[in-house]
Design a protein around this motif. Structure first.
Motif, PDB file in Angstrom:
ATOM      1  N   ASN A 157     -11.958  -0.742  -2.660  1.00  0.00           N
ATOM      2  CA  ASN A 157     -12.030  -1.223  -4.043  1.00  0.00           C
ATOM      3  C   ASN A 157     -12.091  -0.092  -5.067  1.00  0.00           C
ATOM      4  OD1 ASN A 157     -14.672  -0.423  -3.671  1.00  0.00           O
ATOM      5  ND2 ASN A 157     -15.559  -2.433  -4.061  1.00  0.00           N
ATOM      6  N   SER A 158     -12.285   1.150  -4.610  1.00  0.00           N
ATOM      7  CA  SER A 158     -12.314   2.279  -5.547  1.00  0.00           C
ATOM      8  C   SER A 158     -10.936   2.896  -5.757  1.00  0.00           C
ATOM      9  CB  SER A 158     -13.276   3.355  -5.038  1.00  0.00           C
ATOM     10  OG  SER A 158     -12.769   3.946  -3.858  1.00  0.00           O
ATOM     11  N   MET A 159      -9.896   2.338  -5.114  1.00  0.00           N
ATOM     12  CA  MET A 159      -8.543   2.895  -5.236  1.00  0.00           C
ATOM     13  C   MET A 159      -7.863   2.374  -6.499  1.00  0.00           C
ATOM     14  SD  MET A 159      -7.203   2.759  -1.289  1.00  0.00           S
ATOM     15  CE  MET A 159      -5.731   3.753  -1.534  1.00  0.00           C
ATOM     16  N   SER A 160      -7.363   3.312  -7.296  1.00  0.00           N
ATOM     17  CA  SER A 160      -6.578   2.932  -8.479  1.00  0.00           C
ATOM     18  C   SER A 160      -5.137   2.650  -8.054  1.00  0.00           C
ATOM     19  CB  SER A 160      -6.595   4.065  -9.502  1.00  0.00           C
ATOM     20  OG  SER A 160      -5.874   5.177  -9.004  1.00  0.00           O
ATOM     21  N   LEU A 161      -4.350   2.152  -8.975  1.00  0.00           N
ATOM     22  CA  LEU A 161      -2.927   1.946  -8.692  1.00  0.00           C
ATOM     23  C   LEU A 161      -2.290   3.258  -8.249  1.00  0.00           C
ATOM     24  CD1 LEU A 161      -0.259   0.435  -8.650  1.00  0.00           C
ATOM     25  CD2 LEU A 161      -0.125   0.756 -11.127  1.00  0.00           C
ATOM     26  N   SER A 162      -2.616   4.344  -8.914  1.00  0.00           N
ATOM     27  CA  SER A 162      -2.079   5.655  -8.553  1.00  0.00           C
ATOM     28  C   SER A 162      -2.443   6.022  -7.117  1.00  0.00           C
ATOM     29  CB  SER A 162      -2.598   6.708  -9.527  1.00  0.00           C
ATOM     30  OG  SER A 162      -2.071   7.968  -9.224  1.00  0.00           O
ATOM     31  N   ASP A 163      -3.696   5.800  -6.731  1.00  0.00           N
ATOM     32  CA  ASP A 163      -4.141   6.094  -5.362  1.00  0.00           C
ATOM     33  C   ASP A 163      -3.358   5.281  -4.335  1.00  0.00           C
ATOM     34  OD1 ASP A 163      -6.177   7.791  -6.331  1.00  0.00           O
ATOM     35  OD2 ASP A 163      -7.615   6.119  -6.427  1.00  0.00           O
ATOM     36  N   TYR A 222      -0.908   6.715  -1.464  1.00  0.00           N
ATOM     37  CA  TYR A 222      -1.180   6.381  -0.066  1.00  0.00           C
ATOM     38  C   TYR A 222       0.068   5.804   0.608  1.00  0.00           C
ATOM     39  CZ  TYR A 222      -3.163   4.073   4.019  1.00  0.00           C
ATOM     40  OH  TYR A 222      -3.419   3.657   5.301  1.00  0.00           O
ATOM     41  N   LEU A 223       0.806   4.986  -0.131  1.00  0.00           N
ATOM     42  CA  LEU A 223       2.010   4.357   0.418  1.00  0.00           C
ATOM     43  C   LEU A 223       3.243   5.254   0.316  1.00  0.00           C
ATOM     44  CD1 LEU A 223       1.470   0.748  -0.941  1.00  0.00           C
ATOM     45  CD2 LEU A 223       1.172   1.549   1.410  1.00  0.00           C
ATOM     46  N   ASN A 224       3.049   6.481  -0.185  1.00  0.00           N
ATOM     47  CA  ASN A 224       4.136   7.450  -0.322  1.00  0.00           C
ATOM     48  C   ASN A 224       5.258   6.905  -1.221  1.00  0.00           C
ATOM     49  OD1 ASN A 224       5.110  10.030   0.167  1.00  0.00           O
ATOM     50  ND2 ASN A 224       6.408   9.337   1.850  1.00  0.00           N
ATOM     51  N   ILE A 225       4.868   6.275  -2.312  1.00  0.00           N
ATOM     52  CA  ILE A 225       5.824   5.737  -3.283  1.00  0.00           C
ATOM     53  C   ILE A 225       5.906   6.709  -4.455  1.00  0.00           C
ATOM     54  CG2 ILE A 225       6.260   3.870  -4.921  1.00  0.00           C
ATOM     55  CD1 ILE A 225       4.878   1.983  -2.895  1.00  0.00           C
ATOM     56  N   ASP A 226       7.105   7.156  -4.756  1.00  0.00           N
ATOM     57  CA  ASP A 226       7.341   8.096  -5.857  1.00  0.00           C
ATOM     58  C   ASP A 226       7.232   7.340  -7.183  1.00  0.00           C
ATOM     59  OD1 ASP A 226       8.247   9.922  -7.738  1.00  0.00           O
ATOM     60  OD2 ASP A 226      10.036  10.475  -6.599  1.00  0.00           O
ATOM     61  N   ILE A 227       6.215   7.672  -7.982  1.00  0.00           N
ATOM     62  CA  ILE A 227       5.995   6.941  -9.235  1.00  0.00           C
ATOM     63  C   ILE A 227       7.100   7.178 -10.254  1.00  0.00           C
ATOM     64  CG2 ILE A 227       3.492   6.902  -8.907  1.00  0.00           C
ATOM     65  CD1 ILE A 227       3.346   9.025 -11.174  1.00  0.00           C
ATOM     66  N   ASN A 228       7.940   8.177 -10.022  1.00  0.00           N
ATOM     67  CA  ASN A 228       9.016   8.472 -10.965  1.00  0.00           C
ATOM     68  C   ASN A 228      10.235   7.575 -10.782  1.00  0.00           C
ATOM     69  OD1 ASN A 228       7.722  10.710 -12.331  1.00  0.00           O
ATOM     70  ND2 ASN A 228       7.923  11.774 -10.384  1.00  0.00           N
ATOM     71  N   VAL A 229      10.286   6.818  -9.696  1.00  0.00           N
ATOM     72  CA  VAL A 229      11.456   5.977  -9.448  1.00  0.00           C
ATOM     73  C   VAL A 229      11.086   4.506  -9.236  1.00  0.00           C
ATOM     74  CG1 VAL A 229      12.876   7.866  -8.561  1.00  0.00           C
ATOM     75  CG2 VAL A 229      11.455   6.547  -6.980  1.00  0.00           C
ATOM     76  N   VAL A 230       9.901   4.101  -9.745  1.00  0.00           N
ATOM     77  CA  VAL A 230       9.501   2.700  -9.628  1.00  0.00           C
ATOM     78  C   VAL A 230       8.971   2.181 -10.962  1.00  0.00           C
ATOM     79  CG1 VAL A 230       8.948   2.762  -7.162  1.00  0.00           C
ATOM     80  CG2 VAL A 230       7.150   3.250  -8.837  1.00  0.00           C
ATOM     81  N   SER A 261      11.990  -0.767  -7.440  1.00  0.00           N
ATOM     82  CA  SER A 261      12.632   0.548  -7.316  1.00  0.00           C
ATOM     83  C   SER A 261      13.763   0.664  -8.316  1.00  0.00           C
ATOM     84  CB  SER A 261      13.182   0.755  -5.920  1.00  0.00           C
ATOM     85  OG  SER A 261      12.137   0.744  -4.977  1.00  0.00           O
ATOM     86  N   ILE A 262      13.845   1.840  -8.927  1.00  0.00           N
ATOM     87  CA  ILE A 262      14.947   2.152  -9.829  1.00  0.00           C
ATOM     88  C   ILE A 262      16.008   2.858  -8.996  1.00  0.00           C
ATOM     89  CG2 ILE A 262      15.651   3.420 -11.884  1.00  0.00           C
ATOM     90  CD1 ILE A 262      12.667   3.327 -12.744  1.00  0.00           C
ATOM     91  N   VAL A 263      17.198   2.273  -8.963  1.00  0.00           N
ATOM     92  CA  VAL A 263      18.264   2.822  -8.142  1.00  0.00           C
ATOM     93  C   VAL A 263      19.413   3.251  -9.048  1.00  0.00           C
ATOM     94  CG1 VAL A 263      19.891   2.323  -6.273  1.00  0.00           C
ATOM     95  CG2 VAL A 263      17.598   1.309  -6.242  1.00  0.00           C
TER      96      VAL A 263
END
Length: 70
Positions: free
Chosen positions: A18-24, A28-36, A65-67
């Motif tokens: 419950n202490s995990m932010s969206l960024s965390d 953790y899921l190895n999702i690149d925030i620059n392409v979603v 995802s931005i493609v």
């Protein structure tokens, strides 16, 4: 006291602390925030808010995802 919760990412359950932010979670899921794009409660979440957005049990987000194409 419950320390873990389940959220739904694109309809799939994901158990997290419950202490995990969206960024965390994205890290953790190895999702690149620059392409979603993240949608939460029918609203697009701005990248500068990823570190301060925390979830409640059974919340749901969509990761889009931005493609590039040609």
């Amino acid at each position: 006291m419950q320390h873990y919760l389940t959220i739904f990412i694109n309809g799939d359950p994901f158990n997290c602390h419950n202490s995990m932010s969206l960024s965390d979670i994205l890290y953790y899921l190895n999702i690149d925030i620059n392409v979603v794009i993240i949608e939460y409660k029918h609203t697009i979440i701005h990248k500068e808010d990823f570190n301060t957005l925390y979830f409640n049990n059974n919340d749901s987000i969509e990761v889009i995802s931005i493609v590039g194409g040609g």
